[in-house]
Design a protein around this motif. Sequence first.
Motif, PDB file in Angstrom:
ATOM      1  N   ALA A  74      -1.154  -4.219  -0.575  1.00 58.93           N
ATOM      2  CA  ALA A  74       0.292  -4.300  -0.390  1.00 58.93           C
ATOM      3  C   ALA A  74       1.007  -4.695  -1.681  1.00 58.93           C
ATOM      4  O   ALA A  74       2.179  -4.343  -1.871  1.00 58.93           O
ATOM      5  N   ARG A  75       0.301  -5.387  -2.576  1.00 60.87           N
ATOM      6  CA  ARG A  75       0.889  -5.766  -3.862  1.00 60.87           C
ATOM      7  C   ARG A  75       0.520  -4.787  -4.971  1.00 60.87           C
ATOM      8  O   ARG A  75       0.691  -5.074  -6.153  1.00 60.87           O
ATOM      9  N   GLY A  76      -0.026  -3.636  -4.590  1.00 62.31           N
ATOM     10  CA  GLY A  76      -0.256  -2.571  -5.567  1.00 62.31           C
ATOM     11  C   GLY A  76      -1.572  -2.628  -6.306  1.00 62.31           C
ATOM     12  O   GLY A  76      -1.702  -2.066  -7.392  1.00 62.31           O
ATOM     13  N   LYS A 102      -0.758   5.522   8.786  1.00 65.02           N
ATOM     14  CA  LYS A 102       0.662   5.216   8.974  1.00 65.02           C
ATOM     15  C   LYS A 102       1.506   5.598   7.762  1.00 65.02           C
ATOM     16  O   LYS A 102       2.736   5.666   7.859  1.00 65.02           O
ATOM     17  N   LEU A 103       0.865   5.837   6.632  1.00 63.52           N
ATOM     18  CA  LEU A 103       1.621   6.121   5.407  1.00 63.52           C
ATOM     19  C   LEU A 103       2.286   7.494   5.457  1.00 63.52           C
ATOM     20  O   LEU A 103       3.504   7.614   5.317  1.00 63.52           O
ATOM     21  N   LYS A 113       1.167  15.042  -0.098  1.00 60.99           N
ATOM     22  CA  LYS A 113       1.112  13.859  -0.955  1.00 60.99           C
ATOM     23  C   LYS A 113      -0.160  13.850  -1.796  1.00 60.99           C
ATOM     24  O   LYS A 113      -0.132  13.516  -2.997  1.00 60.99           O
ATOM     25  N   ILE A 114      -1.277  14.226  -1.192  1.00 64.04           N
ATOM     26  CA  ILE A 114      -2.551  14.284  -1.929  1.00 64.04           C
ATOM     27  C   ILE A 114      -2.454  15.275  -3.079  1.00 64.04           C
ATOM     28  O   ILE A 114      -2.893  14.994  -4.198  1.00 64.04           O
ATOM     29  N   LYS A 115      -1.853  16.432  -2.804  1.00 64.30           N
ATOM     30  CA  LYS A 115      -1.717  17.449  -3.853  1.00 64.30           C
ATOM     31  C   LYS A 115      -0.799  16.957  -4.973  1.00 64.30           C
ATOM     32  O   LYS A 115      -1.070  17.175  -6.163  1.00 64.30           O
ATOM     33  N   GLU A 116       0.285  16.265  -4.604  1.00 63.56           N
ATOM     34  CA  GLU A 116       1.203  15.735  -5.615  1.00 63.56           C
ATOM     35  C   GLU A 116       0.494  14.756  -6.558  1.00 63.56           C
ATOM     36  O   GLU A 116       0.630  14.832  -7.779  1.00 63.56           O
ATOM     37  N   TYR A 149      -3.070   6.921  -3.471  1.00 58.50           N
ATOM     38  CA  TYR A 149      -2.408   7.338  -2.225  1.00 58.50           C
ATOM     39  C   TYR A 149      -1.780   6.130  -1.529  1.00 58.50           C
ATOM     40  O   TYR A 149      -0.743   6.244  -0.875  1.00 58.50           O
ATOM     41  N   ARG A 150      -2.406   4.972  -1.688  1.00 58.33           N
ATOM     42  CA  ARG A 150      -1.913   3.749  -1.049  1.00 58.33           C
ATOM     43  C   ARG A 150      -0.934   2.989  -1.939  1.00 58.33           C
ATOM     44  O   ARG A 150      -0.573   1.851  -1.645  1.00 58.33           O
TER      45      ARG A 150
END
Length: 543
Positions: A74-76, A102-103, A113-116, A149-150
């Motif tokens: 959550a803090r990257g 949930k993302l 998103k994965i492709k990006e 991704y997260r």
Amino acid sequence: MELHGITKRFPGVVANKDIAITVRKGTVHALIGENGAGKSTLMKILYGMQKPDEGTIAIDGEQVSFSSPGDAIARGIGMVHQHFMLADNLTVLENVVLGGEKLYGIGAKARKKIKEISDAYGLGVRPDALVEDLGVADRQRVEILKVLYRGAQILILDEPTAVLVPQEVDALFDNLRELKAEGLTVIFISHKLGEVLKVADDITVIRRGTTVGTADPKTATTKQLAELMVGSELPSPETRESTVTDVAMLEVKGLTLLESGFTGAPLTTAAPADPSATAVVREEVAAGRKLLDDVSLTIHKGEILGIAGVEGNGQTELIEALMGLRAPDSGGISLDGQDISALPVRKRREGGIGYIPEDRHRHGLLLEAPLWENRILGHVTEAPNSKRGILDPKAARKDTERIVREYDVRTPGIDVTAASLSGGNQQKLIVGREMSHNPKFLIAAHPTRGVDVGAQAQIWDAIREARREGLAVLLISADLDELIGLSDTLRVMYRGKLVADADPATITPEQLGSAMTGAATGRLEGGDERPEQSEQSEDGDAR
């Protein structure tokens, strides 16, 4: 990220003591230290897997406290472990979204998103590919994509180059430079000091649980870093004297293994109700891909034969066939003049085959069992572990104490679990166990993977000493310096075939790495000549 006064104690040991590190945003910060120096404990603290007893962590100037990896994420903060955490039977997309549904959901939005992310950082990840079909470098890129991704802004990479060949290392470093250019921060843990100097912006050295210094990669040398890490010079795998005899110890002729759903002995010997069923099975097997393709080799007493190859090109299957874990479709294996092609694993072990497995956690140890029980593994019927067919725990314990002493396995005692040891000490325990039975033939698969320079030197010395006494060794390693330095003979494996051979005295790691992609066959000449490059696929993977 700023760490101040980080201290972590366990019963009988201080894993981290007053550690202080400052990591600049948008840099690759290397963290180096020998096995057991406290790197893993520190990374677990950073990733929320453990809480420090003392000290503070600040991110972007704000003090934080993590109770779980979820808090760190959550803090990257994201972490790519040395032992990958992927489900082989799922696709890349399924692995990436698992736990993060949930993302972006599990469908078109997640795929986009994965492709990006893949395109933005040059990862070349294919969402629909099955993970079991990917090579090790591609799996690593999937792990990196998982944490991006997260939303990770700080990546912890634990021994990321341990299983990569030079070309794959270069590709990974290109990926890291892309991440850095986008403002991401990378904490890079490695034992390969040359690579650390190549990729890092800053270097912090940990010894015996505390920070002992920093180094500037622009001016530091591998020798200086090694001395900071372990207080001694960097060891070399180079073996000068030849001990090769003309007595063949292992002979493999025409070994072929077809891909099928069956391994080892058949499950039943009953005749099929339909006689034609046998023919159908044979046709299916015959149509299978060749995992091993007419492999023939001879290893003599006192000889180390090294096999170079990108992982997934038949090395694992060759090991399994030699150990008796897979029944080949054709070909023969003889050990010290005896045909062992039909012998079970136990008889092969008793006949003198030692085995240092490629994955110590999955195939070499019972992590939750004490060290003395792990000493017995693979040698249950042999002295001193058993006496007249009955286990002898007292003798096994006594011999474990000897192994711990002679192989410098750093442990509070033989009753602690294998999981409590650092990776290098786990590996030294395995090497000590296998060498204790005076094998005739040793399969050494990545024997120094993920171990520090000190443990590396001890393992090399153990193999060299046994070689001088007539041991025949099959060495499989992703460390090309290790392969070239230790081997008397070098072969290259590609798509299940032995396609090239080289003289370890003249070949360079770059030439060998190029041949591993299928770029050259036959006899490889060393010196300044370079094998011609093959045309690679779009994702840069020449497998």
